[in-house]
Enzyme design. Sequence first.
Site, PDB file in Angstrom:
ATOM      1  N   HIS A   1     -18.557  59.455 -13.404  1.00 46.34           N
ATOM      2  CA  HIS A   1     -17.779  59.314 -14.649  1.00 46.34           C
ATOM      3  C   HIS A   1     -18.505  59.838 -15.882  1.00 46.34           C
ATOM      4  CE1 HIS A   1     -19.417  55.541 -16.685  1.00 46.34           C
ATOM      5  NE2 HIS A   1     -19.989  55.424 -15.504  1.00 46.34           N
TER       6      HIS A   1
ATOM      7  N   CYS B   1     -23.416  49.240 -22.242  1.00 40.76           N
ATOM      8  CA  CYS B   1     -23.608  47.931 -21.625  1.00 40.76           C
ATOM      9  C   CYS B   1     -24.055  46.889 -22.638  1.00 40.76           C
ATOM     10  CB  CYS B   1     -24.654  48.017 -20.522  1.00 40.76           C
ATOM     11  SG  CYS B   1     -24.474  49.472 -19.530  1.00 40.76           S
TER      12      CYS B   1
HETATM   13  C1  LIG Z   1     -28.983  56.618 -17.545  1.00 42.72           C
HETATM   14  C2  LIG Z   1     -27.935  55.810 -16.858  1.00 42.72           C
HETATM   15  N1  LIG Z   1     -28.195  55.287 -15.656  1.00 42.72           N
HETATM   16  C3  LIG Z   1     -27.287  54.553 -14.994  1.00 42.72           C
HETATM   17  C4  LIG Z   1     -26.065  54.283 -15.528  1.00 42.72           C
HETATM   18  C5  LIG Z   1     -25.092  53.459 -14.752  1.00 42.72           C
HETATM   19  O1  LIG Z   1     -24.115  54.266 -14.139  1.00 42.72           O
HETATM   20  P1  LIG Z   1     -22.743  53.621 -13.637  1.00 42.72           P
HETATM   21  O2  LIG Z   1     -21.948  53.327 -14.866  1.00 42.72           O
HETATM   22  O3  LIG Z   1     -22.100  54.689 -12.799  1.00 42.72           O
HETATM   23  O4  LIG Z   1     -23.096  52.418 -12.831  1.00 42.72           O
HETATM   24  C6  LIG Z   1     -25.738  54.793 -16.798  1.00 42.72           C
HETATM   25  C7  LIG Z   1     -24.436  54.485 -17.432  1.00 42.72           C
HETATM   26  O5  LIG Z   1     -24.342  54.253 -18.633  1.00 42.72           O
HETATM   27  C8  LIG Z   1     -26.698  55.581 -17.477  1.00 42.72           C
HETATM   28  O6  LIG Z   1     -26.459  56.096 -18.681  1.00 42.72           O
END
Ligand SMILES: Cc1ncc(COP(=O)(O)O)c(C=O)c1O
Length: 395
Positions: free
Chosen positions: A209, A333
């Site tokens: 995504h 997040c």
């Molecule tokens: C650097 C990084 N790692 C991991 C993630 C997590 O990915 P997912 O939303 O597919 O779990 C994100 C999402 O914001 C991210 O920016």
Amino acid sequence: MLRFLHTVQRIYLDHNATTPLLPPIIDRMTAVLREEFGNPSSVHHFGQQAKATVDDARSDVAALIGADPSEVLFTSGGTEADNIAIRGVAEALETGGRKHLVASAIEHEAVLNTLKALARRGWRTTLLPVDQSGIVSPGALREALVDDTAVVSVMHANNEIGTIQPVVELARIAHERGALFHTDAVQSAGKIPINVKALGVDMLSLSAHKFYGPKGVGALWIRRGLRVLPLLTGGRQERSRRAGTENVPGIAGMGAAARIAARKLVAEGTRLAALRDRLEAGILQAVPGTAVNGATEVRVPNTTNISFDRVEAESLLIALDLEGIAVSTGSACSSGTLEPSHVLKAMGFNAHRTQNSIRFSLGAGNTEAEMDRVIAVLPGIVEKLRSLTRTAAKA
Ligand SMILES: Cc1ncc(COP(=O)(O)O)c(C=O)c1O
């Protein structure tokens, strides 16, 4: 992406949080949802058709990162990919006595909280510091490594400030001490060229995504021969490394997104860098008391993170939203809380700067006209917020 909604022209500048699905990807996923409902583990025609869909997508994702398809493991997203890389390897190496883990202090929570969880179960962990450039220094890694370091995890590009880490050198240093190297490439995949062999890493995480694919699907590239214990146990899907019937429409969407990203990568990167630089220079010039956070030379082309002196980032975000402009104060997040950015904090910025910074992350559909509109509305908004703070301080 100009959209008319209640007469507000909406401008989306939060592509590091998530990207919209591109129409050809929706078409591909719809076709799979309608016509390819089989279970890839089934032997009959329907199963084999779904299996072919998953295999094709695996090849497309592998091509995006210069990998062999057999080394690509589909997951439920970047978070799961990071978890498998760190937990799966840490647990596989535990019996050999390797009980130390290293990550940078500016990793995504998917990595940081995985280290915290393992620390509660007896692993020792070290977080690598960064300076105000937002880049991990090879010297810091050299100092952190010990004989029983199992895994080093340093992200390829940072989600909040966009800085690209010296992964090639860091991986080499980790290997010299016998440790494995994982990189979270969730924010670089689809934005800059990636070749796992050139990077010299052992594992690399992706999330669909973030490059115009669907949410809830990602991948972990695992170098052939590396032993990783599964987090999910059950059937033999994904070569017994991740049990559970595959998310076939999501995987097909990720494959289509990877194919499109690979084709557009260079031209779109150049276009976005020019737009980002226009926005950044325009803001720095039009709004007094602004500064870019982190090194500006080695960044993904779509991201800038700017601090606005004497302004609460959350208030600025809301004021911009009322103008139809969607930005972020850091990682999605942690938005919704007033937590200062752990990335800016790790870079050594004071409490004020960690709470007055805004991330602008550009993507497909953004135009020069949109950048100019943001530059035009920002000075008035910032001045208003600053005068409110001055009035409150006098009262
Ligand atoms: C650097 C990084 N790692 C991991 C993630 C997590 O990915 P997912 O939303 O597919 O779990 C994100 C999402 O914001 C991210 O920016």
